[in-house]
Design a protein around this motif. Structure first.
Motif, PDB file in Angstrom:
ATOM      1  N   LYS A 202       0.822  -1.202   0.000  1.00 51.77           N
ATOM      2  CA  LYS A 202       0.000   0.000   0.000  1.00 51.77           C
ATOM      3  C   LYS A 202       0.850   1.243   0.000  1.00 51.77           C
ATOM      4  O   LYS A 202       1.923   1.265   0.613  1.00 51.77           O
ATOM      5  CB  LYS A 202      -0.850   0.067   1.279  1.00 51.77           C
ATOM      6  N   THR A 221     -15.148   7.396  -1.662  1.00 52.80           N
ATOM      7  CA  THR A 221     -14.511   6.347  -0.852  1.00 52.80           C
ATOM      8  C   THR A 221     -13.686   5.367  -1.690  1.00 52.80           C
ATOM      9  O   THR A 221     -12.668   4.874  -1.223  1.00 52.80           O
ATOM     10  CB  THR A 221     -15.553   5.567  -0.025  1.00 52.80           C
ATOM     11  N   ASN A 222     -14.138   5.084  -2.891  1.00 47.84           N
ATOM     12  CA  ASN A 222     -13.413   4.123  -3.728  1.00 47.84           C
ATOM     13  C   ASN A 222     -13.297   4.617  -5.147  1.00 47.84           C
ATOM     14  O   ASN A 222     -14.260   5.138  -5.696  1.00 47.84           O
ATOM     15  CB  ASN A 222     -14.174   2.791  -3.782  1.00 47.84           C
ATOM     16  N   GLN A 260      -4.132   4.723  -0.679  1.00 46.01           N
ATOM     17  CA  GLN A 260      -5.205   5.190   0.189  1.00 46.01           C
ATOM     18  C   GLN A 260      -4.888   6.593   0.706  1.00 46.01           C
ATOM     19  O   GLN A 260      -3.757   6.846   1.131  1.00 46.01           O
ATOM     20  CB  GLN A 260      -5.419   4.171   1.311  1.00 46.01           C
ATOM     21  N   GLU A 273      -8.835   2.937   8.312  1.00 47.89           N
ATOM     22  CA  GLU A 273      -8.609   2.695   6.889  1.00 47.89           C
ATOM     23  C   GLU A 273      -8.035   1.289   6.668  1.00 47.89           C
ATOM     24  O   GLU A 273      -8.441   0.569   5.766  1.00 47.89           O
ATOM     25  CB  GLU A 273      -7.664   3.757   6.315  1.00 47.89           C
ATOM     26  N   LEU A 274      -7.093   0.930   7.516  1.00 50.07           N
ATOM     27  CA  LEU A 274      -6.410  -0.353   7.291  1.00 50.07           C
ATOM     28  C   LEU A 274      -7.224  -1.552   7.760  1.00 50.07           C
ATOM     29  O   LEU A 274      -7.173  -2.605   7.144  1.00 50.07           O
ATOM     30  CB  LEU A 274      -5.064  -0.367   8.021  1.00 50.07           C
ATOM     31  N   PHE A 275      -7.955  -1.382   8.854  1.00 49.07           N
ATOM     32  CA  PHE A 275      -8.506  -2.577   9.495  1.00 49.07           C
ATOM     33  C   PHE A 275     -10.031  -2.668   9.476  1.00 49.07           C
ATOM     34  O   PHE A 275     -10.597  -3.496  10.175  1.00 49.07           O
ATOM     35  CB  PHE A 275      -7.977  -2.684  10.934  1.00 49.07           C
ATOM     36  N   THR A 276     -10.682  -1.788   8.710  1.00 48.92           N
ATOM     37  CA  THR A 276     -12.128  -1.972   8.541  1.00 48.92           C
ATOM     38  C   THR A 276     -12.425  -2.126   7.055  1.00 48.92           C
ATOM     39  O   THR A 276     -11.617  -1.747   6.213  1.00 48.92           O
ATOM     40  CB  THR A 276     -12.971  -0.784   9.089  1.00 48.92           C
ATOM     41  N   ALA A 280     -11.579   4.789   5.864  1.00 45.82           N
ATOM     42  CA  ALA A 280     -11.877   6.121   6.391  1.00 45.82           C
ATOM     43  C   ALA A 280     -11.715   7.192   5.319  1.00 45.82           C
ATOM     44  O   ALA A 280     -12.230   8.293   5.461  1.00 45.82           O
ATOM     45  CB  ALA A 280     -10.948   6.424   7.562  1.00 45.82           C
ATOM     46  N   GLY A 281     -10.983   6.883   4.268  1.00 43.36           N
ATOM     47  CA  GLY A 281     -10.709   7.911   3.258  1.00 43.36           C
ATOM     48  C   GLY A 281     -11.025   7.392   1.875  1.00 43.36           C
ATOM     49  O   GLY A 281     -12.010   6.683   1.671  1.00 43.36           O
ATOM     50  N   THR A 282     -10.160   7.740   0.927  1.00 48.55           N
ATOM     51  CA  THR A 282     -10.337   7.288  -0.459  1.00 48.55           C
ATOM     52  C   THR A 282      -9.365   6.159  -0.748  1.00 48.55           C
ATOM     53  O   THR A 282      -8.180   6.267  -0.436  1.00 48.55           O
ATOM     54  CB  THR A 282     -10.025   8.429  -1.448  1.00 48.55           C
ATOM     55  N   SER A 283      -9.863   5.105  -1.339  1.00 46.68           N
ATOM     56  CA  SER A 283      -8.983   4.012  -1.750  1.00 46.68           C
ATOM     57  C   SER A 283      -8.957   3.962  -3.278  1.00 46.68           C
ATOM     58  O   SER A 283     -10.010   3.947  -3.916  1.00 46.68           O
ATOM     59  CB  SER A 283      -9.531   2.703  -1.176  1.00 46.68           C
ATOM     60  N   ASP A 337     -14.150  -5.677  -2.443  1.00 48.34           N
ATOM     61  CA  ASP A 337     -12.758  -5.909  -2.096  1.00 48.34           C
ATOM     62  C   ASP A 337     -12.397  -7.396  -2.221  1.00 48.34           C
ATOM     63  O   ASP A 337     -11.792  -7.979  -1.330  1.00 48.34           O
ATOM     64  CB  ASP A 337     -12.513  -5.414  -0.669  1.00 48.34           C
TER      65      ASP A 337
HETATM   66  N1  ARG Z   1      -9.202  -2.014   5.132  1.00 43.87           N
HETATM   67  C1  ARG Z   1      -9.204  -2.302   3.761  1.00 43.87           C
HETATM   68  C2  ARG Z   1      -7.850  -1.979   3.160  1.00 43.87           C
HETATM   69  O1  ARG Z   1      -6.999  -1.514   3.829  1.00 43.87           O
HETATM   70  C3  ARG Z   1     -10.320  -1.602   3.018  1.00 43.87           C
HETATM   71  C4  ARG Z   1     -10.210  -0.098   3.046  1.00 43.87           C
HETATM   72  C5  ARG Z   1     -11.289   0.546   2.214  1.00 43.87           C
HETATM   73  N2  ARG Z   1     -11.067   1.950   2.188  1.00 43.87           N
HETATM   74  C6  ARG Z   1     -11.812   2.856   1.504  1.00 43.87           C
HETATM   75  N3  ARG Z   1     -11.461   4.100   1.589  1.00 43.87           N
HETATM   76  N4  ARG Z   1     -12.808   2.440   0.790  1.00 43.87           N
HETATM   77  O2  ARG Z   1      -7.607  -2.212   2.015  1.00 43.87           O
END
Ligand code: ARG
Ligand code: COA
Length: 437
Positions: A202, A221-222, A260, A273-276, A280-283, A337
């Motif tokens: 990442k 978000t995505n 991200q 962001e990492l663990f849900t 929390a932001g844009t991926s 995902d």
């Molecule tokens: N936790 C997951 C990841 O780290 C999903 C994060 C999704 N984030 C988003 N901004 N849509 O890859």
């Protein structure tokens, strides 16, 4: 039985991500403006926590606001061209000064956040060094950019060695040339180049906004790389956001798993962001984050674990594994995902103008997010392409859901012959709906 409380639910959601990230490399670029006071202390604590899970961290810090403050204190106005700082001799000195102070502040914050985590026996060491070589940016449109530089190369071997030793690698936005000259670099450039060179899992940017925003200022978000490219082509992003999008697209196009972008001022955003699942932001990922595709045989176990509980509650008609194997061609699945979160089937009959939307299901932990609606649209589009005129749905529990989406009440007499027989013999007494296409 009580549903799991917030903590248990959250832990179950996080565990797969924790497992996935163990041993993986994350490159995290942090805007200089976040690197002071409480935001720095909170970020340092979260970085320590993430590193303690076995994640290999490369942190690149920015220094824009610190350089500006130093320049302004001397009565100088920062000069930019195309959003890039023009670095004269004096500004280069500020850049070096800012990098030195920030490096020391970040090390101190990482060290003190270790002191507050009683479960750790020794602090994670921080490794800094001359990992980035630079080249001059030169003259752009007639403007001499002075000591503003670009990344020439990342010393991946040296970085990997430090990571193998268990250190957090800290990179300042300063680079040197072989002839010994120093250049002022941008945090964004370095983070992107390092993530690509290290083939990181990442690339993360912590900024002062929630992520990439749409024209109404709402968080996106995505984004797939394609969508991000389209946004750039249509000039839909503000200049700084445009640059972040460019980094993101470039990184995922060159092998980085995902970029991200999130708000570093928002306490806990990095952890979320990492663990849900929703972050929390844009991926930004190479492919779409949520997609519906034709199901294949490998999906059968996941489809079964999605629909079995609903069958047991009498919500869905029971379908055996053999049935699924024989009819998998009529199923579509929704992936979020790369995990399966929904399914639906288009069942056809001898009457070529009628079909049934069947086995619509969305995983309970992903309901009310619009996935049901997406699957419905997918199946109505598919039916239209097949010139179907009447789409039936039979449901014991979701009648209202279909009614609210334009389905009309129908009776057994409206069903195609073979479906009417099953309906009567099945004794489920489902409500019947039809959607005229
Ligand atoms: N936790 C997951 C990841 O780290 C999903 C994060 C999704 N984030 C988003 N901004 N849509 O890859
Ligand atoms: N009856 C009425 N409304 C319902 C409903 C039901 N059984 N289930 C969900 N809704 C409402 C939600 O409250 C939400 O309303 P809101 O937006 O006002 O808050 C909305 O529908 C959510 O829509 P959406 O997010 O598009 O749907 P979803 O992803 O939650 O999926 C189902 C909807 C019906 C597919 C899902 O609830 C499900 O899997 N149910 C069990 C299986 C089923 O009944 N299938 C239909 C038989 S084929």
């Amino acid at each position: 039985m009580n549903p799991p409380d917030g903590f248990v639910g959250g832990f179950r959601e996080a565990a797969p991500y924790i497992n996935h990230l163990r041993g993986k490399t994350l490159v995290i670029g942090i805007a200089g403006s976040l690197l002071q006071g409480p935001p720095l202390r909170r970020l340092a604590a979260d970085l320590n926590l993430i590193a303690s899970l076995g994640v290999r961290l490369v942190v690149v810090h920015g220094s824009r606001s610190q350089i500006n403050r130093l320049a302004q204190a001397d009565g100088l106005t920062p000069q930019y061209h195309q959003g890039r700082r023009i670095t004269d001799e004096a500004t280069l000195q500020y850049a070096k000064q800012a990098a030195g102070i920030l490096r020391s502040d970040i090390e101190a914050a990482l060290y003190s956040s270790f002191a507050q985590s009683p479960q750790r026996s020794k602090p994670i060491s921080v490794a800094s060094g001359n990992f980035i070589s630079a080249k001059p940016m030169g003259v752009i449109d007639g403007t001499d950019m002075g000591y503003t530089g670009l990344v020439r190369k990342t010393d991946t071997e040296a970085v990997r060695q430090r990571l193998d030793d268990g250190a957090i690698v800290l990179i300042s936005p300063i680079g040197h040339t072989l002839s010994g000259k120093t250049f002022n670099l941008s945090m964004g450039d370095i983070a992107e180049a390092a993530a690509v060179a290290l083939q990181a899992e990442k690339l993360i940017y912590l900024i002062e906004q929630d992520g990439i925003l749409d024209s109404d200022g709402r968080l996106i978000t995505n984004l797939s790389a394609e969508e991000a490219r389209r946004m750039m082509a249509k000039n839909q992003a503000a200049p700084r956001q445009e640059r972040l999008l460019r980094y993101a697209v470039n990184a995922v196009g060159h092998g980085v798993g995902r970029t991200q972008i999130l708000n570093g001022n928002d306490d806990g955003s990095l952890i979320r962001e990492l663990f849900t699942r929703h972050g929390a932001g844009t991926s930004v990922a190479r492919d779409a984050f949520v997609r519906i595709r034709q199901a294949h045989h490998d999906d059968i176990p996941a489809i079964m674990s999605l629909i079995r509980p609903l069958e047991e509650q009498g919500i869905l008609l029971r379908r055996s594994r053999e049935y699924l194997e024989d009819h998998i061609g009529s199923f579509s699945v929704l992936e979020h995902d790369r995990c399966l979160y929904g399914c639906v089937a288009l069942k056809t009959f001898a009457d070529p103008q009628s079909a049934e939307l069947a086995c619509l299901a969305v995983s309970p932990d992903a309901q009310a997010g619009g996935y049901g609606e997406m699957l419905l649209k997918h199946i109505t589009d598919q039916a239209r392409r097949k010139n179907i005129r009447r789409l039936f749905a039979l449901s014991t529990h979701a009648g209202e859901w279909f009614a609210e989406r334009g389905f009309q009440t129908a009776s057994a007499d409206d069903l195609p012959e073979e479906r009417r027989r099953d309906h009567v013999e099945g004794g489920r007494n489902s409500k019947i709906f039809v959607y005229p296409l």
